[in-house]
Design an enzyme around this catalytic site. Structure first.
Site, PDB file in Angstrom:
ATOM      1  N   CYS A   2       0.846  -1.206   0.000  1.00 19.18           N
ATOM      2  CA  CYS A   2       0.000   0.000   0.000  1.00 19.18           C
ATOM      3  C   CYS A   2       0.878   1.252   0.000  1.00 19.18           C
ATOM      4  O   CYS A   2       2.005   1.228   0.451  1.00 19.18           O
ATOM      5  CB  CYS A   2      -0.871   0.012   1.248  1.00 19.18           C
ATOM      6  SG  CYS A   2      -1.825  -1.481   1.440  1.00 19.18           S
ATOM      7  N   ARG A  27       4.972   0.170  -6.049  1.00 20.85           N
ATOM      8  CA  ARG A  27       4.877  -0.681  -4.852  1.00 20.85           C
ATOM      9  C   ARG A  27       3.881  -1.819  -5.068  1.00 20.85           C
ATOM     10  O   ARG A  27       3.816  -2.728  -4.238  1.00 20.85           O
ATOM     11  CB  ARG A  27       4.466   0.155  -3.650  1.00 20.85           C
ATOM     12  CG  ARG A  27       5.481   1.240  -3.280  1.00 20.85           C
ATOM     13  CD  ARG A  27       4.871   2.279  -2.359  1.00 20.85           C
ATOM     14  NE  ARG A  27       4.482   1.719  -1.083  1.00 20.85           N
ATOM     15  CZ  ARG A  27       5.258   1.764   0.018  1.00 20.85           C
ATOM     16  NH1 ARG A  27       6.430   2.336  -0.052  1.00 20.85           N
ATOM     17  NH2 ARG A  27       4.861   1.246   1.150  1.00 20.85           N
ATOM     18  N   TRP A  74      -2.984  -2.621  -1.520  1.00 19.00           N
ATOM     19  CA  TRP A  74      -2.641  -4.004  -1.930  1.00 19.00           C
ATOM     20  C   TRP A  74      -3.429  -4.887  -0.977  1.00 19.00           C
ATOM     21  O   TRP A  74      -3.134  -4.917   0.221  1.00 19.00           O
ATOM     22  CB  TRP A  74      -1.132  -4.211  -1.775  1.00 19.00           C
ATOM     23  CG  TRP A  74      -0.603  -5.437  -2.408  1.00 19.00           C
ATOM     24  CD1 TRP A  74      -0.631  -5.762  -3.732  1.00 19.00           C
ATOM     25  CD2 TRP A  74       0.053  -6.531  -1.758  1.00 19.00           C
ATOM     26  NE1 TRP A  74      -0.023  -6.969  -3.940  1.00 19.00           N
ATOM     27  CE2 TRP A  74       0.401  -7.476  -2.764  1.00 19.00           C
ATOM     28  CE3 TRP A  74       0.392  -6.816  -0.453  1.00 19.00           C
ATOM     29  CZ2 TRP A  74       1.070  -8.669  -2.476  1.00 19.00           C
ATOM     30  CZ3 TRP A  74       1.056  -7.991  -0.158  1.00 19.00           C
ATOM     31  CH2 TRP A  74       1.387  -8.912  -1.166  1.00 19.00           C
ATOM     32  N   ASN A 100      -1.787   1.950   6.150  1.00 17.70           N
ATOM     33  CA  ASN A 100      -0.919   0.833   5.740  1.00 17.70           C
ATOM     34  C   ASN A 100      -0.678  -0.001   6.989  1.00 17.70           C
ATOM     35  O   ASN A 100      -0.497   0.555   8.083  1.00 17.70           O
ATOM     36  CB  ASN A 100       0.428   1.340   5.220  1.00 17.70           C
ATOM     37  CG  ASN A 100       0.315   1.916   3.824  1.00 17.70           C
ATOM     38  OD1 ASN A 100      -0.760   1.873   3.215  1.00 17.70           O
ATOM     39  ND2 ASN A 100       1.398   2.464   3.318  1.00 17.70           N
ATOM     40  N   GLY A 101      -0.655  -1.334   6.833  1.00 20.51           N
ATOM     41  CA  GLY A 101      -0.375  -2.212   7.980  1.00 20.51           C
ATOM     42  C   GLY A 101      -1.569  -3.128   8.216  1.00 20.51           C
ATOM     43  O   GLY A 101      -2.462  -3.234   7.379  1.00 20.51           O
ATOM     44  N   GLU A 484      18.816 -17.108  -7.362  1.00 24.78           N
ATOM     45  CA  GLU A 484      18.418 -15.734  -7.720  1.00 24.78           C
ATOM     46  C   GLU A 484      18.064 -15.642  -9.192  1.00 24.78           C
ATOM     47  O   GLU A 484      17.085 -14.999  -9.572  1.00 24.78           O
ATOM     48  CB  GLU A 484      19.537 -14.752  -7.358  1.00 24.78           C
ATOM     49  CG  GLU A 484      19.333 -13.323  -7.827  1.00 24.78           C
ATOM     50  CD  GLU A 484      18.067 -12.649  -7.303  1.00 24.78           C
ATOM     51  OE1 GLU A 484      17.413 -13.204  -6.395  1.00 24.78           O
ATOM     52  OE2 GLU A 484      17.724 -11.580  -7.832  1.00 24.78           O
ATOM     53  N   LYS A 488      14.412 -14.422 -10.645  1.00 24.56           N
ATOM     54  CA  LYS A 488      14.210 -13.365 -11.638  1.00 24.56           C
ATOM     55  C   LYS A 488      13.286 -13.848 -12.745  1.00 24.56           C
ATOM     56  O   LYS A 488      12.342 -13.180 -13.129  1.00 24.56           O
ATOM     57  CB  LYS A 488      15.557 -12.928 -12.234  1.00 24.56           C
ATOM     58  CG  LYS A 488      16.439 -12.141 -11.316  1.00 24.56           C
ATOM     59  CD  LYS A 488      15.974 -10.741 -11.045  1.00 24.56           C
ATOM     60  CE  LYS A 488      15.151 -10.456  -9.850  1.00 24.56           C
ATOM     61  NZ  LYS A 488      15.393 -10.793  -8.512  1.00 24.56           N
ATOM     62  N   GLU A 491       9.721 -14.276 -11.515  1.00 21.22           N
ATOM     63  CA  GLU A 491       9.032 -13.032 -11.162  1.00 21.22           C
ATOM     64  C   GLU A 491       8.504 -12.282 -12.365  1.00 21.22           C
ATOM     65  O   GLU A 491       7.431 -11.697 -12.313  1.00 21.22           O
ATOM     66  CB  GLU A 491       9.995 -12.093 -10.432  1.00 21.22           C
ATOM     67  CG  GLU A 491      10.242 -12.454  -8.987  1.00 21.22           C
ATOM     68  CD  GLU A 491      10.988 -11.346  -8.266  1.00 21.22           C
ATOM     69  OE1 GLU A 491      12.166 -11.141  -8.592  1.00 21.22           O
ATOM     70  OE2 GLU A 491      10.384 -10.682  -7.435  1.00 21.22           O
ATOM     71  N   HIS A 507      19.762 -35.997  -6.907  1.00 23.89           N
ATOM     72  CA  HIS A 507      19.009 -36.599  -5.784  1.00 23.89           C
ATOM     73  C   HIS A 507      17.508 -36.406  -5.981  1.00 23.89           C
ATOM     74  O   HIS A 507      16.797 -35.997  -5.068  1.00 23.89           O
ATOM     75  CB  HIS A 507      19.473 -35.961  -4.468  1.00 23.89           C
ATOM     76  CG  HIS A 507      20.922 -36.201  -4.186  1.00 23.89           C
ATOM     77  ND1 HIS A 507      21.411 -37.381  -3.698  1.00 23.89           N
ATOM     78  CD2 HIS A 507      21.999 -35.402  -4.391  1.00 23.89           C
ATOM     79  CE1 HIS A 507      22.720 -37.318  -3.586  1.00 23.89           C
ATOM     80  NE2 HIS A 507      23.101 -36.120  -3.994  1.00 23.89           N
ATOM     81  N   LYS A 606       6.647  -4.380  -4.324  1.00 26.08           N
ATOM     82  CA  LYS A 606       8.061  -4.046  -4.202  1.00 26.08           C
ATOM     83  C   LYS A 606       8.543  -4.229  -2.772  1.00 26.08           C
ATOM     84  O   LYS A 606       9.637  -4.701  -2.549  1.00 26.08           O
ATOM     85  CB  LYS A 606       8.316  -2.601  -4.631  1.00 26.08           C
ATOM     86  CG  LYS A 606       9.773  -2.179  -4.559  1.00 26.08           C
ATOM     87  CD  LYS A 606      10.652  -3.048  -5.442  1.00 26.08           C
ATOM     88  CE  LYS A 606      12.130  -2.766  -5.249  1.00 26.08           C
ATOM     89  NZ  LYS A 606      12.956  -3.794  -5.953  1.00 26.08           N
TER      90      LYS A 606
HETATM   91  C1  AGP Z   1      13.225  -9.735  -5.433  1.00 23.55           C
HETATM   92  O1  AGP Z   1      13.233  -9.618  -6.875  1.00 23.55           O
HETATM   93  C2  AGP Z   1      11.845  -9.555  -4.878  1.00 23.55           C
HETATM   94  N1  AGP Z   1      11.294  -8.313  -5.241  1.00 23.55           N
HETATM   95  C3  AGP Z   1      11.757  -9.881  -3.402  1.00 23.55           C
HETATM   96  O2  AGP Z   1      12.165 -11.224  -3.262  1.00 23.55           O
HETATM   97  C4  AGP Z   1      12.610  -9.016  -2.446  1.00 23.55           C
HETATM   98  O3  AGP Z   1      13.972  -9.284  -2.649  1.00 23.55           O
HETATM   99  C5  AGP Z   1      12.244  -9.401  -1.008  1.00 23.55           C
HETATM  100  O4  AGP Z   1      10.872  -9.101  -0.821  1.00 23.55           O
HETATM  101  C6  AGP Z   1      13.079  -8.659   0.045  1.00 23.55           C
HETATM  102  O5  AGP Z   1      12.849  -7.280  -0.049  1.00 23.55           O
HETATM  103  P1  AGP Z   1      13.847  -6.283   0.752  1.00 23.55           P
HETATM  104  O6  AGP Z   1      15.210  -6.470   0.171  1.00 23.55           O
HETATM  105  O7  AGP Z   1      13.289  -4.923   0.495  1.00 23.55           O
HETATM  106  O8  AGP Z   1      13.785  -6.675   2.201  1.00 23.55           O
END
Ligand code: AGP
Length: 611
Positions: A2, A27, A74, A100-101, A484, A488, A491, A507, A606
């Protein structure tokens, strides 16, 4: 997550609020709304979907008013519908709240309010706030700040809120507990927001509220105070992020703009922090705890998502070069463990946003148990940055793309600096420290050479874009890079990509491999190169397509692979910084090939500030 934006001043609030919401779009959200006060009249407009739908709902209604609040939601409680969008109002539609929260005790509060005749229109937890404030003002005929303070004392959970009321037409009230709120200090006008990017177009002077703090803003100024109304003095800080940082520098997407920034980001992460002569890392943010760090006998890294994988690379770096036992924990798991923490344990949070709820909760748990808490954080003044004992800022600039790229590369760079810092406090020699420092200085140009050659990835992107699933495999420093790289691709292209340590594949997971299940194998010519080659043979034997990422044109690897992803060579400990770059580019290119917007991946946000 949010987003909140609020304004009080002399200008029309609506255009400022709409522009602020657009700066918060990154966000992630699924509905939006605004509340504008025009003297004694409160107008609220809300709409599911994007801000453009809200603008359509507003139509050409010219809402005057120089004070207002706005929100992108959100969904957490209740689906993304108009009735669940913020702002939420009281029964008399005299006051509006954005939040927010998560309010954990909202159900009991709502039941009590309904029993006293309050009518609820939404399924949200937030809506209890305006009704509680209304109730307070009825009971005690108190001013808005007092009513909000007494309501917040009844709340369990987290909040970042902004409140306006037609009965206090020259006041804007904000408060934070667990969800960030920043004040923007303009000339005869003031802004509030959930993050600084929403106000940078108007002012660079900001004040970050801490948990338990509130602020009352009027056209003449602001005051900051605690829930028990004691005054708090905070002076504004100057943020050096310019509004254009938020723009795309002419690139089609923030994700590409931020990948192309990576050479400069690495330079900024290193700036002023390398004493090559003495082979040292100069980390001002650790100065006050340097002696404690000299004696730590264990380091626990807590993080989520990409930051967690960066922590896994850091684990290899620090164990191999500084000789300190390291473990890496998911923020969301650590906080429910009974972690064994002594005064010689350091707990390091890695977080781009500095607001990730799971990571923040882990740090608070570690602090309560007496650990030295550290942060590697990008967002200046963020909660994790302020709640850890010490830390190192990334200086990567705002990362707008939801899929983390430049922040991840900066995290690896800062881990290399931390390794140098801790290693030289221990057995690392000056000559090796110097070698590491010199090699770190080469990395930006090596990354630049990968970016300049990104077209070479297009055939591979085309080849995997139709895959239903695929492996990313790596060993040692490159096992986290496999995870990672897979993240990517997941995502931004929604392909089911699995990262695995290469040695683990036999395994069980290899059962998935056939001609329609390709693999990217990260196989630089390093201490585990021969092992990776055997894994490639095993995959070939099952008909799997192989794309090998390697740092030299090692002949037989080319003959064994269906494609080569070439990267320059550096020392083994820094190779992951280079190896992730083509995997970021590959994910971006596959997303475009599939017609997806890499900046706004479905279902993602985000910064995950809810647990
Ligand atoms: C990574 O591409 C994602 N957007 C997500 O995994 C992100 O790295 C994770 O939510 C941690 O966020 P932060 O680094 O702001 O704590």
């Amino acid at each position: 997550m949010c987003g909140i934006i609020g304004y009080i001043g002399k200008r029309d609030a609506l255009p400022i609020l709409i522009e602020g919401l657009k700066r918060l779009e990154y966000r992630g959200y699924d509905s939006a709304g605004v509340g504008i006060l025009d003297d004694k009249k409160l107008s609220v407009f809300r709409s599911p979907g994007k801000i453009s739908s809200l603008e359509k709902a507003l139509g050409d209604s010219t809402i005057a008013g120089t004070i207002g609040i706005a929100h992108t939601r959100w969904a957490t409680h209740g689906p993304p519908e108009e009735r669940n969008a913020h702002p939420h109002a009281d029964c008399g539609a005299r006051l509006a709240v954005v939040h927010n929260g998560i309010i954990e005790n909202y159900a009991e509060l709502r039941a009590s309010l309904e029993s006293r005749g309050h009518t609820f229109r939404s399924q949200t937890d937030t809506e209890v706030l305006p009704h509680l404030i209304e109730e307070e003002q009825k009971k005690k005929s108190c001013d808005l700040s007092t009513a909000v303070r007494s309501v917040l004392r009844q709340i369990r959970g987290t909040y970042g809120i902004a409140v306006v009321s037609s009965e206090a037409p020259d006041k804007l009230i904000v408060a934070r507990l667990g969800s960030p709120i920043v004040l923007g200090i303009g000339t005869d006008e003031f802004f509030v927001a959930s993050d600084a990017s929403a106000v940078l177009g108007h002012t660079h002077k900001v004040i970050f509220l801490d948990d338990g703090e509130m602020a009352e803003l009027s056209r003449d100024g602001y005051r900051i105070f605690s829930l028990d109304n004691s005054k708090i003095d905070k002076s504004p800080e100057e943020l050096d992020w310019s509004a254009e940082d938020m723009q795309k520098n002419g690139q089609p997407h923030f994700m590409l703009k931020e990948m192309l920034e990576q050479p400069e980001v690495i330079r900024n992460s290193l700036r002023g922090r390398l004493d090559v002569e003495n082979g040292l890392a100069v980390l001002g943010g650790l100065r006050d705890v340097a002696e404690r760090l000299r004696h730590i006998d264990r380091l626990i890294i807590v993080a989520c998502g990409s930051a967690y994988y960066a922590g896994q690379v850091g684990e290899y770096m620090i164990e191999e070069n500084a000789g300190i036992p390291v473990e890496v924990e998911l923020g969301s798991e650590f906080r429910y463990r009974q972690p064994i923490i002594t005064e010689n344990t350091a707990v390091l949070a890695v977080s781009q946003s500095g607001e990730t709820a799971d990571t923040l909760a882990a740090i608070r748990e570690a602090k309560m148990k007496g650990a030295l808490t550290l942060g590697i954080v990008n967002a200046v003044g963020s909660t994790i940055a302020r709640e850890t004992d010490a830390g190192v800022y990334n200086h990567a600039g705002p990362e707008i793309g939801v899929a983390s790229t430049k922040a991840f590369v900066s995290q690896l760079t800062v881990f290399a600096l931390l390794t140098l810092f801790l290693g030289r406090q221990r057995k690392m020699s000056m000559s090796y420290g110097r070698k590491l420092a010199l090699e770190l200085q080469r990395i930006p140009d090596l990354v630049q050479s990968i970016l300049a050659n990104r077209q070479a990835l297009e055939p591979i992107a085309a080849s995997i874009s139709g895959a239903k699933g695929m492996f990313y495999l790596g060993r040692k420093y490159n096992a986290p890079i496999a995870f990672e790289g897979a993240l990517k691709l997941k995502e931004v292209s929604y392909i089911h990509a699995e990262g695995y340590a290469s040695g683990e594949m036999k395994h069980g997971p290899i059962a998935l491999v056939d001609s329609s299940f390709p693999s990217v194998v990260i196989a630089p010519v390093d201490s585990v190169f021969e092992k990776n080659k055997s894994n490639i043979q095993e995959l070939k034997a099952r008909g799997g397509k192989i794309f090998s990422l390697t740092d030299e044109d090692s002949g037989d690897l080319r003959s064994m692979s269906d494609g080569i992803i070439a990267v320059p060579k550096t020392v083994e400990m820094l190779q992951p910084i280079l190896d992730i770059v083509p995997l970021q580019l590959l994910a971006y290119q596959v997303a475009l090939t599939k017609g997806f917007d890499p900046d706004k991946p479905r279902n993602l946000a985000k910064s995950v500030t809810v647990e």
